[in-house]
Design a protein around this motif. Sequence first.
Motif, PDB file in Angstrom:
ATOM      1  N   GLU A 162       0.836  -1.212   0.000  1.00  0.00           N
ATOM      2  CA  GLU A 162       0.000   0.000   0.000  1.00  0.00           C
ATOM      3  C   GLU A 162       0.864   1.253   0.000  1.00  0.00           C
ATOM      4  O   GLU A 162       0.557   2.236  -0.681  1.00  0.00           O
ATOM      5  N   ARG A 163       1.969   1.236   0.756  1.00  0.00           N
ATOM      6  CA  ARG A 163       2.870   2.389   0.759  1.00  0.00           C
ATOM      7  C   ARG A 163       3.486   2.576  -0.635  1.00  0.00           C
ATOM      8  O   ARG A 163       3.586   3.700  -1.138  1.00  0.00           O
ATOM      9  N   GLY A 164       3.883   1.486  -1.262  1.00  0.00           N
ATOM     10  CA  GLY A 164       4.468   1.563  -2.599  1.00  0.00           C
ATOM     11  C   GLY A 164       3.507   2.125  -3.622  1.00  0.00           C
ATOM     12  O   GLY A 164       3.883   2.960  -4.457  1.00  0.00           O
ATOM     13  N   ARG A 165       2.249   1.694  -3.571  1.00  0.00           N
ATOM     14  CA  ARG A 165       1.243   2.224  -4.511  1.00  0.00           C
ATOM     15  C   ARG A 165       1.049   3.729  -4.310  1.00  0.00           C
ATOM     16  O   ARG A 165       0.916   4.481  -5.285  1.00  0.00           O
ATOM     17  N   ALA A 166       1.043   4.156  -3.056  1.00  0.00           N
ATOM     18  CA  ALA A 166       0.862   5.580  -2.765  1.00  0.00           C
ATOM     19  C   ALA A 166       2.042   6.397  -3.287  1.00  0.00           C
ATOM     20  O   ALA A 166       1.867   7.491  -3.851  1.00  0.00           O
ATOM     21  N   VAL A 167       3.252   5.870  -3.130  1.00  0.00           N
ATOM     22  CA  VAL A 167       4.447   6.574  -3.607  1.00  0.00           C
ATOM     23  C   VAL A 167       4.408   6.702  -5.132  1.00  0.00           C
ATOM     24  O   VAL A 167       4.675   7.780  -5.689  1.00  0.00           O
ATOM     25  N   LEU A 168       4.093   5.629  -5.819  1.00  0.00           N
ATOM     26  CA  LEU A 168       4.056   5.667  -7.285  1.00  0.00           C
ATOM     27  C   LEU A 168       2.977   6.622  -7.788  1.00  0.00           C
ATOM     28  O   LEU A 168       3.179   7.331  -8.781  1.00  0.00           O
ATOM     29  N   ALA A 169       1.834   6.660  -7.104  1.00  0.00           N
ATOM     30  CA  ALA A 169       0.781   7.594  -7.491  1.00  0.00           C
ATOM     31  C   ALA A 169       1.249   9.037  -7.333  1.00  0.00           C
ATOM     32  O   ALA A 169       0.972   9.899  -8.172  1.00  0.00           O
ATOM     33  N   ALA A 170       1.986   9.298  -6.253  1.00  0.00           N
ATOM     34  CA  ALA A 170       2.468  10.660  -6.014  1.00  0.00           C
ATOM     35  C   ALA A 170       3.535  11.069  -7.030  1.00  0.00           C
ATOM     36  O   ALA A 170       3.626  12.247  -7.403  1.00  0.00           O
ATOM     37  N   LEU A 171       4.341  10.111  -7.507  1.00  0.00           N
ATOM     38  CA  LEU A 171       5.413  10.408  -8.457  1.00  0.00           C
ATOM     39  C   LEU A 171       4.921  10.460  -9.901  1.00  0.00           C
ATOM     40  O   LEU A 171       5.638  10.945 -10.785  1.00  0.00           O
ATOM     41  N   SER A 172       3.714   9.962 -10.154  1.00  0.00           N
ATOM     42  CA  SER A 172       3.215   9.850 -11.530  1.00  0.00           C
ATOM     43  C   SER A 172       3.311  11.128 -12.351  1.00  0.00           C
ATOM     44  O   SER A 172       3.717  11.088 -13.519  1.00  0.00           O
ATOM     45  N   PHE A 174       5.437  13.272 -12.530  1.00  0.00           N
ATOM     46  CA  PHE A 174       6.804  13.590 -12.925  1.00  0.00           C
ATOM     47  C   PHE A 174       7.358  12.610 -13.956  1.00  0.00           C
ATOM     48  O   PHE A 174       8.476  12.789 -14.446  1.00  0.00           O
ATOM     49  N   ASP A 175       6.586  11.565 -14.317  1.00  0.00           N
ATOM     50  CA  ASP A 175       6.978  10.609 -15.366  1.00  0.00           C
ATOM     51  C   ASP A 175       8.394  10.093 -15.133  1.00  0.00           C
ATOM     52  O   ASP A 175       9.243  10.120 -16.024  1.00  0.00           O
ATOM     53  N   ILE A 176       8.648   9.601 -13.893  1.00  0.00           N
ATOM     54  CA  ILE A 176       9.995   9.167 -13.513  1.00  0.00           C
ATOM     55  C   ILE A 176      10.180   7.672 -13.734  1.00  0.00           C
ATOM     56  O   ILE A 176      11.066   7.239 -14.461  1.00  0.00           O
ATOM     57  N   GLY A 177       9.372   6.867 -13.074  1.00  0.00           N
ATOM     58  CA  GLY A 177       9.528   5.420 -13.161  1.00  0.00           C
ATOM     59  C   GLY A 177       8.251   4.738 -12.741  1.00  0.00           C
ATOM     60  O   GLY A 177       7.274   5.375 -12.322  1.00  0.00           O
ATOM     61  N   GLN A 178       8.258   3.417 -12.835  1.00  0.00           N
ATOM     62  CA  GLN A 178       7.055   2.638 -12.559  1.00  0.00           C
ATOM     63  C   GLN A 178       7.261   1.626 -11.444  1.00  0.00           C
ATOM     64  O   GLN A 178       6.444   0.735 -11.278  1.00  0.00           O
ATOM     65  N   ALA A 179       8.334   1.756 -10.669  1.00  0.00           N
ATOM     66  CA  ALA A 179       8.623   0.763  -9.637  1.00  0.00           C
ATOM     67  C   ALA A 179       9.236   1.408  -8.414  1.00  0.00           C
ATOM     68  O   ALA A 179       9.930   2.424  -8.505  1.00  0.00           O
ATOM     69  N   VAL A 180       8.982   0.775  -7.269  1.00  0.00           N
ATOM     70  CA  VAL A 180       9.529   1.252  -6.006  1.00  0.00           C
ATOM     71  C   VAL A 180       9.759   0.040  -5.103  1.00  0.00           C
ATOM     72  O   VAL A 180       9.029  -0.961  -5.207  1.00  0.00           O
ATOM     73  N   VAL A 181      10.764   0.101  -4.248  1.00  0.00           N
ATOM     74  CA  VAL A 181      10.998  -0.930  -3.241  1.00  0.00           C
ATOM     75  C   VAL A 181      10.720  -0.330  -1.870  1.00  0.00           C
ATOM     76  O   VAL A 181      11.268   0.721  -1.521  1.00  0.00           O
ATOM     77  N   VAL A 182       9.841  -1.004  -1.126  1.00  0.00           N
ATOM     78  CA  VAL A 182       9.487  -0.575   0.231  1.00  0.00           C
ATOM     79  C   VAL A 182       9.793  -1.720   1.184  1.00  0.00           C
ATOM     80  O   VAL A 182       9.389  -2.863   0.935  1.00  0.00           O
ATOM     81  N   ILE A 183      10.513  -1.419   2.261  1.00  0.00           N
ATOM     82  CA  ILE A 183      10.857  -2.420   3.274  1.00  0.00           C
ATOM     83  C   ILE A 183      10.419  -1.909   4.638  1.00  0.00           C
ATOM     84  O   ILE A 183      10.894  -0.865   5.090  1.00  0.00           O
ATOM     85  N   ASP A 184       9.484  -2.622   5.261  1.00  0.00           N
ATOM     86  CA  ASP A 184       8.983  -2.261   6.598  1.00  0.00           C
ATOM     87  C   ASP A 184       8.542  -0.800   6.655  1.00  0.00           C
ATOM     88  O   ASP A 184       8.843  -0.070   7.608  1.00  0.00           O
ATOM     89  N   LYS A 226       1.822   4.749 -14.580  1.00  0.00           N
ATOM     90  CA  LYS A 226       1.633   6.090 -14.042  1.00  0.00           C
ATOM     91  C   LYS A 226       0.175   6.510 -14.168  1.00  0.00           C
ATOM     92  O   LYS A 226      -0.522   6.099 -15.086  1.00  0.00           O
ATOM     93  N   SER A 227      -0.291   7.331 -13.239  1.00  0.00           N
ATOM     94  CA  SER A 227      -1.654   7.834 -13.299  1.00  0.00           C
ATOM     95  C   SER A 227      -1.849   8.623 -14.587  1.00  0.00           C
ATOM     96  O   SER A 227      -1.037   9.480 -14.923  1.00  0.00           O
ATOM     97  N   GLY A 228      -2.910   8.311 -15.309  1.00  0.00           N
ATOM     98  CA  GLY A 228      -3.188   9.022 -16.549  1.00  0.00           C
ATOM     99  C   GLY A 228      -2.357   8.556 -17.725  1.00  0.00           C
ATOM    100  O   GLY A 228      -2.458   9.124 -18.820  1.00  0.00           O
ATOM    101  N   GLN A 229      -1.527   7.527 -17.527  1.00  0.00           N
ATOM    102  CA  GLN A 229      -0.677   7.024 -18.609  1.00  0.00           C
ATOM    103  C   GLN A 229      -1.524   6.436 -19.733  1.00  0.00           C
ATOM    104  O   GLN A 229      -2.551   5.803 -19.494  1.00  0.00           O
ATOM    105  N   ASP A 230      -1.103   6.640 -20.965  1.00  0.00           N
ATOM    106  CA  ASP A 230      -1.728   5.973 -22.103  1.00  0.00           C
ATOM    107  C   ASP A 230      -1.316   4.502 -22.035  1.00  0.00           C
ATOM    108  O   ASP A 230      -0.157   4.165 -22.254  1.00  0.00           O
ATOM    109  N   LEU A 231      -2.272   3.634 -21.729  1.00  0.00           N
ATOM    110  CA  LEU A 231      -1.957   2.237 -21.457  1.00  0.00           C
ATOM    111  C   LEU A 231      -1.662   1.423 -22.712  1.00  0.00           C
ATOM    112  O   LEU A 231      -1.431   0.212 -22.623  1.00  0.00           O
ATOM    113  N   ARG A 232      -1.616   2.075 -23.845  1.00  0.00           N
ATOM    114  CA  ARG A 232      -1.149   1.384 -25.050  1.00  0.00           C
ATOM    115  C   ARG A 232       0.370   1.336 -25.107  1.00  0.00           C
ATOM    116  O   ARG A 232       0.934   0.563 -25.877  1.00  0.00           O
ATOM    117  N   PHE A 233       1.029   2.173 -24.303  1.00  0.00           N
ATOM    118  CA  PHE A 233       2.481   2.299 -24.375  1.00  0.00           C
ATOM    119  C   PHE A 233       3.134   2.024 -23.027  1.00  0.00           C
ATOM    120  O   PHE A 233       2.639   2.454 -21.991  1.00  0.00           O
TER     121      PHE A 233
END
Length: 285
Positions: A162-172, A174-184, A226-233
């Motif tokens: 859940e923390r990882g999903r929230a981080v990726l949504a917040a970064l969307s 900025f079109d940076i990346g699509q992955a995050v590692v969360v530990i504890d 990413k949020s709002g990403q064109d899911l064809r690409f």
Amino acid sequence: MTSAAPEISSPVGVIAGGGAMPFAVAESLAARGIAPVLFPLRGACDPERVEKFRHRWISVGQLGRAMRLFREEGCRDLIFIGTLMRPSLSEVRFDLKTLQLLGHVVRAFRGGDDHLLSGVGRMLEQDGFRMVGIKDVAPDLLMPEGCITRAWPADNARSDIERGRAVLAALSPFDIGQAVVVIDGHVVAVEDIEGTDGLLQRVARLRGEGRIRAARGRGVLVKAPKSGQDLRFDLPTIGPRTVEGVASAGLSGIAVIAGNTIAAEPQAMIELADANYLFVIGLQA
């Protein structure tokens, strides 16, 4: 956004970058009775594997030649698939058609990968082609919902997801990346230009240096478009190599968005995850 399940016309042009996915898409199309024509990108696509399919080589920056070849092969519907190292504008040799569209090309390059691919896709569509996505041409390659491995995420892993999903949504935005590692609950690393493999190598290195003190078998790799990403690409992709990286990084598993993530070589991925006691789960969008 994505196309609304259009009726696919045969043949389909597969603009092929690196990795195994262009060939998996071509095989999926052929199994459904739709002829694939590969348009492998020079310097990215595997020349040996291309030989199995009808193909015409193309180059980045040669839009005019590519469009001519698409038409010669009767490909109205096109899909981008595979990895591609983004070239700088100074490295690209433009043909006349690309020079005519140079303003659009420059604008497309001024952003992240999703912005670039969407921009090139719009240029092709303005010339009469139709861009389609994995959901349209090879839905069997998408990650299903639920856990596909013997191992399941524990409560602490679910909190990290859940923390990882929230981080990726917040970064969307900025079109940076699509992955995050969360530990504890701690955000340890975010994907950047080095991609998911590089991200996991970085986590493994940090663990080896003692910078990550959590026990092995804790933490999650979370991937999402990413949020709002064109899911064809440029959909997120996981496969056996991802599992190997997660195991080396000492994590407990992988969480992705079901229906919006490509699962490459799923059987091999599942077997490798089970052998390493890792979970792989598809989350509800």
